[in-house]
Each structure stands twice: as structure tokens, then as C-alpha cells.
Design a protein around this motif. Structure first.
Motif, PDB file in Angstrom:
ATOM      1  N   ASN A 198       7.779 -11.405  -1.029  1.00 35.69           N
ATOM      2  CA  ASN A 198       7.641 -10.470  -2.149  1.00 35.69           C
ATOM      3  C   ASN A 198       7.342  -9.058  -1.656  1.00 35.69           C
ATOM      4  OD1 ASN A 198       8.061 -12.198  -4.390  1.00 35.69           O
ATOM      5  ND2 ASN A 198       5.986 -12.999  -4.207  1.00 35.69           N
ATOM      6  N   HIS A 199       6.789  -8.978  -0.451  1.00 37.52           N
ATOM      7  CA  HIS A 199       6.266  -7.703   0.046  1.00 37.52           C
ATOM      8  C   HIS A 199       6.206  -7.804   1.558  1.00 37.52           C
ATOM      9  CE1 HIS A 199       3.635  -4.338   0.631  1.00 37.52           C
ATOM     10  NE2 HIS A 199       2.486  -4.934   0.452  1.00 37.52           N
ATOM     11  N   LEU A 200       6.548  -6.710   2.229  1.00 34.10           N
ATOM     12  CA  LEU A 200       6.677  -6.786   3.685  1.00 34.10           C
ATOM     13  C   LEU A 200       5.458  -6.323   4.457  1.00 34.10           C
ATOM     14  CD1 LEU A 200       9.113  -7.714   5.471  1.00 34.10           C
ATOM     15  CD2 LEU A 200       9.581  -7.558   3.043  1.00 34.10           C
ATOM     16  N   GLU A 201       4.403  -5.902   3.793  1.00 32.00           N
ATOM     17  CA  GLU A 201       3.247  -5.457   4.578  1.00 32.00           C
ATOM     18  C   GLU A 201       2.807  -6.606   5.493  1.00 32.00           C
ATOM     19  OE1 GLU A 201       0.071  -3.529   2.427  1.00 32.00           O
ATOM     20  OE2 GLU A 201      -0.833  -2.825   4.298  1.00 32.00           O
ATOM     21  N   PRO A 202       2.442  -6.295   6.723  1.00 33.33           N
ATOM     22  CA  PRO A 202       2.223  -7.368   7.704  1.00 33.33           C
ATOM     23  C   PRO A 202       1.096  -8.341   7.380  1.00 33.33           C
ATOM     24  CG  PRO A 202       2.741  -5.346   8.846  1.00 33.33           C
ATOM     25  CD  PRO A 202       2.575  -4.979   7.391  1.00 33.33           C
ATOM     26  N   ASP A 203       0.176  -8.002   6.467  1.00 27.26           N
ATOM     27  CA  ASP A 203      -0.816  -9.033   6.117  1.00 27.26           C
ATOM     28  C   ASP A 203      -0.120 -10.255   5.525  1.00 27.26           C
ATOM     29  OD1 ASP A 203      -0.320  -7.261   3.960  1.00 27.26           O
ATOM     30  OD2 ASP A 203      -2.188  -7.769   2.951  1.00 27.26           O
ATOM     31  N   HIS A 204       1.083 -10.072   4.990  1.00 24.94           N
ATOM     32  CA  HIS A 204       1.842 -11.191   4.409  1.00 24.94           C
ATOM     33  C   HIS A 204       3.059 -11.597   5.225  1.00 24.94           C
ATOM     34  CE1 HIS A 204      -0.681 -10.347   1.022  1.00 24.94           C
ATOM     35  NE2 HIS A 204      -0.221  -9.119   0.970  1.00 24.94           N
ATOM     36  N   THR A 205       3.266 -10.940   6.344  1.00 22.05           N
ATOM     37  CA  THR A 205       4.528 -11.202   7.048  1.00 22.05           C
ATOM     38  C   THR A 205       4.417 -11.333   8.562  1.00 22.05           C
ATOM     39  OG1 THR A 205       4.926  -8.826   7.121  1.00 22.05           O
ATOM     40  CG2 THR A 205       6.002 -10.049   5.346  1.00 22.05           C
ATOM     41  N   CYS A 246       2.170 -11.195  -5.614  1.00 26.82           N
ATOM     42  CA  CYS A 246       1.799 -10.537  -4.366  1.00 26.82           C
ATOM     43  C   CYS A 246       0.575  -9.637  -4.557  1.00 26.82           C
ATOM     44  CB  CYS A 246       2.974  -9.798  -3.735  1.00 26.82           C
ATOM     45  SG  CYS A 246       2.721  -9.638  -1.945  1.00 26.82           S
ATOM     46  N   ASP A 247       0.611  -8.383  -4.098  1.00 25.93           N
ATOM     47  CA  ASP A 247      -0.615  -7.567  -4.121  1.00 25.93           C
ATOM     48  C   ASP A 247      -1.138  -7.323  -5.539  1.00 25.93           C
ATOM     49  OD1 ASP A 247      -0.790  -7.312  -1.393  1.00 25.93           O
ATOM     50  OD2 ASP A 247      -0.128  -5.241  -1.321  1.00 25.93           O
ATOM     51  N   ALA A 248      -0.235  -7.266  -6.499  1.00 26.60           N
ATOM     52  CA  ALA A 248      -0.677  -6.995  -7.874  1.00 26.60           C
ATOM     53  C   ALA A 248      -1.586  -8.113  -8.362  1.00 26.60           C
ATOM     54  CB  ALA A 248       0.528  -6.874  -8.797  1.00 26.60           C
ATOM     55  N   PRO A 264      -1.600 -14.381  -7.222  1.00 28.29           N
ATOM     56  CA  PRO A 264      -1.474 -13.199  -6.347  1.00 28.29           C
ATOM     57  C   PRO A 264      -1.608 -13.557  -4.877  1.00 28.29           C
ATOM     58  CG  PRO A 264      -3.696 -13.294  -7.227  1.00 28.29           C
ATOM     59  CD  PRO A 264      -2.970 -14.517  -7.758  1.00 28.29           C
ATOM     60  N   SER A 265      -1.424 -12.583  -4.037  1.00 28.03           N
ATOM     61  CA  SER A 265      -1.497 -12.836  -2.597  1.00 28.03           C
ATOM     62  C   SER A 265      -2.881 -12.584  -2.028  1.00 28.03           C
ATOM     63  CB  SER A 265      -0.470 -11.978  -1.865  1.00 28.03           C
ATOM     64  OG  SER A 265      -0.706 -10.631  -2.143  1.00 28.03           O
ATOM     65  N   HIS A 266      -3.789 -12.088  -2.848  1.00 28.17           N
ATOM     66  CA  HIS A 266      -5.192 -11.952  -2.433  1.00 28.17           C
ATOM     67  C   HIS A 266      -6.071 -12.371  -3.620  1.00 28.17           C
ATOM     68  CE1 HIS A 266      -3.957  -9.542   1.025  1.00 28.17           C
ATOM     69  NE2 HIS A 266      -3.303  -8.721   0.222  1.00 28.17           N
ATOM     70  N   GLY A 267      -6.956 -13.314  -3.385  1.00 31.66           N
ATOM     71  CA  GLY A 267      -7.970 -13.608  -4.404  1.00 31.66           C
ATOM     72  C   GLY A 267      -7.596 -14.733  -5.349  1.00 31.66           C
ATOM     73  N   LEU A 299     -11.416  -4.219   9.927  1.00 30.17           N
ATOM     74  CA  LEU A 299     -11.145  -3.542   8.664  1.00 30.17           C
ATOM     75  C   LEU A 299      -9.800  -3.975   8.087  1.00 30.17           C
ATOM     76  CD1 LEU A 299     -12.244   0.042   9.755  1.00 30.17           C
ATOM     77  CD2 LEU A 299     -13.589  -1.626   8.461  1.00 30.17           C
ATOM     78  N   PHE A 300      -9.734  -4.101   6.775  1.00 30.48           N
ATOM     79  CA  PHE A 300      -8.473  -4.395   6.087  1.00 30.48           C
ATOM     80  C   PHE A 300      -7.595  -3.153   6.167  1.00 30.48           C
ATOM     81  CE2 PHE A 300      -5.815  -5.068   2.298  1.00 30.48           C
ATOM     82  CZ  PHE A 300      -5.460  -6.393   2.481  1.00 30.48           C
ATOM     83  N   GLU A 301      -6.356  -3.340   6.510  1.00 27.52           N
ATOM     84  CA  GLU A 301      -5.413  -2.239   6.753  1.00 27.52           C
ATOM     85  C   GLU A 301      -5.916  -1.284   7.835  1.00 27.52           C
ATOM     86  OE1 GLU A 301      -4.548  -0.297   2.979  1.00 27.52           O
ATOM     87  OE2 GLU A 301      -2.787  -1.563   2.729  1.00 27.52           O
ATOM     88  N   ILE A 325       4.357  -1.662  -5.664  1.00 29.11           N
ATOM     89  CA  ILE A 325       3.112  -2.430  -5.828  1.00 29.11           C
ATOM     90  C   ILE A 325       3.067  -3.462  -4.703  1.00 29.11           C
ATOM     91  CG2 ILE A 325       1.613  -3.592  -7.433  1.00 29.11           C
ATOM     92  CD1 ILE A 325       3.577  -2.994  -9.633  1.00 29.11           C
ATOM     93  N   HIS A 326       2.927  -3.113  -3.446  1.00 29.62           N
ATOM     94  CA  HIS A 326       2.387  -1.793  -3.275  1.00 29.62           C
ATOM     95  C   HIS A 326       3.234  -0.950  -2.315  1.00 29.62           C
ATOM     96  CE1 HIS A 326      -0.282  -1.585   0.480  1.00 29.62           C
ATOM     97  NE2 HIS A 326      -0.366  -0.352   0.075  1.00 29.62           N
ATOM     98  N   TRP A 327       4.342  -1.481  -1.853  1.00 30.36           N
ATOM     99  CA  TRP A 327       5.305  -0.724  -1.056  1.00 30.36           C
ATOM    100  C   TRP A 327       6.637  -0.695  -1.825  1.00 30.36           C
ATOM    101  CZ3 TRP A 327       5.024  -2.409   4.868  1.00 30.36           C
ATOM    102  CH2 TRP A 327       3.824  -1.951   5.415  1.00 30.36           C
TER     103      TRP A 327
HETATM  104 FE1  FEO Z   1       0.259  -4.455   0.515  1.00 25.95          FE
HETATM  105 FE2  FEO Z   1      -1.571  -7.397   0.800  1.00 25.95          FE
HETATM  106  O1  FEO Z   1      -0.322  -6.069   1.305  1.00 25.95           O
END
Ligand code: FEO
Length: 405
Positions: free
Chosen positions: A81-88, A167-169, A229-232, A22-24, A148-150
Motif C-alpha cells: 500500500n505504501h513504499l516507506e521502508p518501515d513497511h517494505t 496503511c499509515d492512515a 492500519p499498518s501501525h496500532g 527513533l521512528f523515521e 497518506i503518507h507518500w
Molecule cells: Fe509512511 Fe508507516 O510509513
């Protein structure tokens, strides 16, 4: 998969993630997701956003880096740009391979690098208005876009090329394959990614819609030609499409116009609540209002959120369970609350066995939701003929409200 050149000096890398994980840790991604990173080359080389080691992501990432002649030791800057671990999450491995790489993020981002990953050296804080000169005329500017989003989030802008690394946006679920640019996908494929971008937004970003609107205002004056963006999908032909889509999504839970449709969410223990719901649906159909329908818990909440988020109308059908709401519906309502689902027209209905109780708990739960409720209907056991007549009428009433929304 190959790296895709956005310009002679800017490259999009992406890992297609296809997994049952699962994502997140929450959201199913049956169609996958991408983790996008970008390489910007001047005299120095910057890597914008990273990845986590997930379902073969790092192998894909390394092959694409190699294809553009970049090895880990040639990366001078890692811009986060963002520290959520999917990117870090790969950051510790990157630092092992290249201890001198300078990590750049906002003050809150740098604090997270220190506290989350225990990395303390070669860190640089930046704020809105700061820039990084890579040489050869390649300058990257930074814009803080909190939540957006942390809270630590920023975007990076290559003004000369007009590329916004967001990033996520402006992101989406859905893996991409070899193509990444918006002009490489058919209308049908775009329709698919539009659905996945809404689901991504409703799952991940919706809680922060007010911040999305603020960021859109802040970034509105930038001469953006490409959204990366960082997804898509990377939007180089019509970046306005994804910007307008996000502007619309951000309004769905901040007082803007909702779609004139109804999302039906239902659960039933022995079929008696479902029997009542069928009468409601007949009423909705009589008014010719489009609807989506999800049975819970069979359908994952991720998909319910996507359809319910945009709909002006909701039908919530559930029996009483142990003097309270059917638990899967309580979970859905909890998610609606967390993601600030507001301004809905709602009909609640359901059966009970030996005594009610769902009504009381439900009404307490939604007291602060700013919803307009059609009078609810409850009954014991099998719905009587008069219950069905009333339920059909309430379905029509809700549909009329939605049409006049
Ligand atoms: Fe909020 Fe793609 O991480």
C-alpha cells in the motif's frame, strides 16, 4: 505474540517495536510502535504490507506467519500500500526466499520498487477500481490515496468482509502486546492510544491533511466494517472512532476548529525569560483556559508538535540568542511551518542580553503563517515589575482570544 484472526480468512500480524531508536530517524517512541501486516487467504494468499528488520520485528513476523500455516513460499502476492521502508525494507529478503511472489502497488509504488530496491520482475501496477481475485470469493480492491503518507500510497479493501487495509492512515504510535482489536482495550488504554495517535498524526501525517480529507471523502461510501492500519489498533467494533478522530485531526491545520487551549513552548538561558513567562501563565490561569507546557530543547519536538497542533493558542517564550531567536525555538517554528500549523492565536515574549533580535527574525518567519498575534513583549535581563504586569495582562488577552475562538 500470536497472529490475530479478523475473519476465517484474514489475519492481522504485528511486530511490537520497543527500542530507543527513533521512528523515521526523528521521532522518539518511548511507548513503542507496531508494524502491522495482514494475510488474506483465498485459493491464493496475499500478504498486505511488510516490515523492516527492526528490533526483532522479523522474528515476530515469521512466528505469526507460521502460526497460521503460511511460509514465505506460500505467499502468492505482496501488496504494498505504501513504499516507506518501515513497511517494505524486508522486501529483498522476501524475494530471496520466494522469487515468484508478485508485488502489487500503484504505478508510483512499482516505480519505487524498481528504483529504490532495484527489483524489476514480477511487478504489477494497479489503480483505483482495479481488483485482485484470490479465489474462493476473496477479492481485494484498490484505491489510490496519494500522500497518506507518500505520493504512491493506496489502500486495499476486502469488500466481502468490509475490511479496509489503510496503511499509515488511522495509525498510531504505541506497542500493543497480544491484543490488537479496539474492543480489547480499556477506556484508559484508549485514552493513551488517542494521545499517541495525535502525536503520530502531528509528527508524520499533518503535512498532508488536505489529502487525508480527500481520502475520507473518497472512501466515505465504502461499507467499511473493520479498519486495519499498518501501525496500532485494528478497529473492528467502532471503526468510526478512528475515522472521526482523523477527520478532526485533518481539520486542525486546514481551517477547522481548534481546541480551546494553549500550548506554551519555552526556552530560557538563565531564567529571565522564564520569569516573564510565569507572569503570562498567571494571566492564562486567571482566565481558566487549560494549557500544556513544554520546555525546549529538554522536551523533544515530537511532543511539542502534538500539543501545539490541536491548540488554538500558543505562547512562544524565548530569549534572543546571537541577535536571533533561541535556536531550539527556531527549530520548533520550522516544524510548525513544515506541518502547516495555521490559524493560531499567539503570544511571543522573551528577554535579551545586550541587544534584541529575536523579534525581527520571528516576525519574518511567521509572516506567512496566518496567525493572530497578541502584541509581543520583550525586555532586557530581569523583567521589571511593570514588565510582569504587562506580561500577565498579555496572557489574559491571549486566553480571552482562545476562549472566543
Ligand atoms: Fe509512511 Fe508507516 O510509513
Amino acid at each position: 505474540m500470536k497472529a490475530n484472526a479478523i475473519t476465517d480468512s484474514v489475519f492481522a500480524l504485528h511486530a511490537d517495536i520497543k527500542t530507543s531508536t527513533l521512528f523515521e530517524g526523528i521521532w522518539p517512541i518511548p511507548h513503542g510502535v507496531t508494524l502491522n501486516s495482514y494475510v488474506v487467504k483465498g485459493e491464493k494468499t496475499a500478504l498486505i504490507d511488510l516490515a523492516k528488520d527492526w528490533a526483532g520485528s522479523i522474528g515476530q513476523f515469521e512466528a505469526q506467519l507460521a502460526s497460521i500455516g503460511v511460509s514465505y513460499d506460500k505467499i502468492d502476492y505482496l501488496i504494498l500500500n505504501h513504499l516507506e521502508p518501515d513497511h517494505t525494507a524486508f522486501i529483498l529478503e522476501l524475494r530471496k526466499r520466494n522469487p515468484k511472489v508478485e508485488i502489487i502497488s500503484t504505478a508510483k509504488g512499482v516505480a519505487m520498487v524498481r528504483n529504490f530496491f532495484k527489483i524489476t520482475e514480477n511487478l504489477r501496477e494497479v489503480k483505483t477500481g482495479d481488483a485482485l481475485d484470490l479465489g474462493k470469493g476473496k477479492v481485494l480492491e484498490f484505491f489510490e490515496t496519494p500522500n497518506i503518507h507518500w505520493p504512491e500510497t493506496m489502500m486495499t479493501f476486502d469488500r466481502a468482509e468490509g475490511i479496509l487495509f489503510s496503511c499509515d492512515a488511522f495509525g498510531s504510535y504505541g506497542s500493543l502486546g497480544d491484543r490488537v482489536f479496539d474492543d480489547e482495550f480499556s477506556a484508559d488504554e484508549h485514552a493513551f492510544y488517542e494521545k499517541e495517535s495525535l502525536r503520530y498524526y502531528a509528527n508524520i501525517v499533518a503535512s498532508f491533511s488536505a489529502f487525508v480529507t480527500k481520502a475520507l471523502e473518497k472512501l466515505g461510501s465504502l461499507p467499511v466494517k473493520v479498519i486495519a492500519p499498518s501501525h496500532g489498533i485494528v478497529w473492528r467494533k467502532n471503526p468510526g472512532v478512528i475515522v472521526e478522530r482523523y477527520a478532526k485531526y485533518a481539520k486542525y491545520n486546514t481551517g477547522g476548529e481548534l481546541e480551546k487551549e494553549i500550548c506554551i513552548v519555552w526556552g530560557s538561558m538563565y531564567g529571565y525569560t522564564k520569569a516573564g513567562l510565569d507572569a503570562v501563565i498567571a494571566g492564562i490561569e486567571a482566565e481558566k483556559v487549560p494549557y500544556t507546557i513544554h520546555q525546549i530543547p529538554d522536551t523533544d519536538a515530537s511532543f511539542v508538535l502534538a500539543d501545539a497542533y490541536k491548540a488554538a493558542g500558543l505562547v512562544l517564550a524565548m530569549p534572543t540568542y546571537e541577535y536571533k531567536m533561541f535556536p531550539p525555538m527556531a527549530h520548533i517554528l520550522d516544524l510548525f511551518e513544515r506541518k502547516h500549523f495555521t490559524g493560531k492565536k499567539v503570544l511571543r515574549l522573551g528577554s535579551w542580553g545586550w541587544v534584541g533580535g529575536a523579534k525581527k527574525e520571528y516576525e519574518e518567519k511567521i509572516a506567512g503563517f496566518k496567525w493572530t498575534s497578541v502584541e509581543s513583549v520583550e525586555w532586557q535581563g530581569v523583567p521589571a515589575k511593570e514588565d510582569l504586569t504587562l506580561l500577565k495582562e498579555r496572557g489574559r488577552e491571549l486566553a480571552k482570544l482562545v476562549k472566543s475562538n
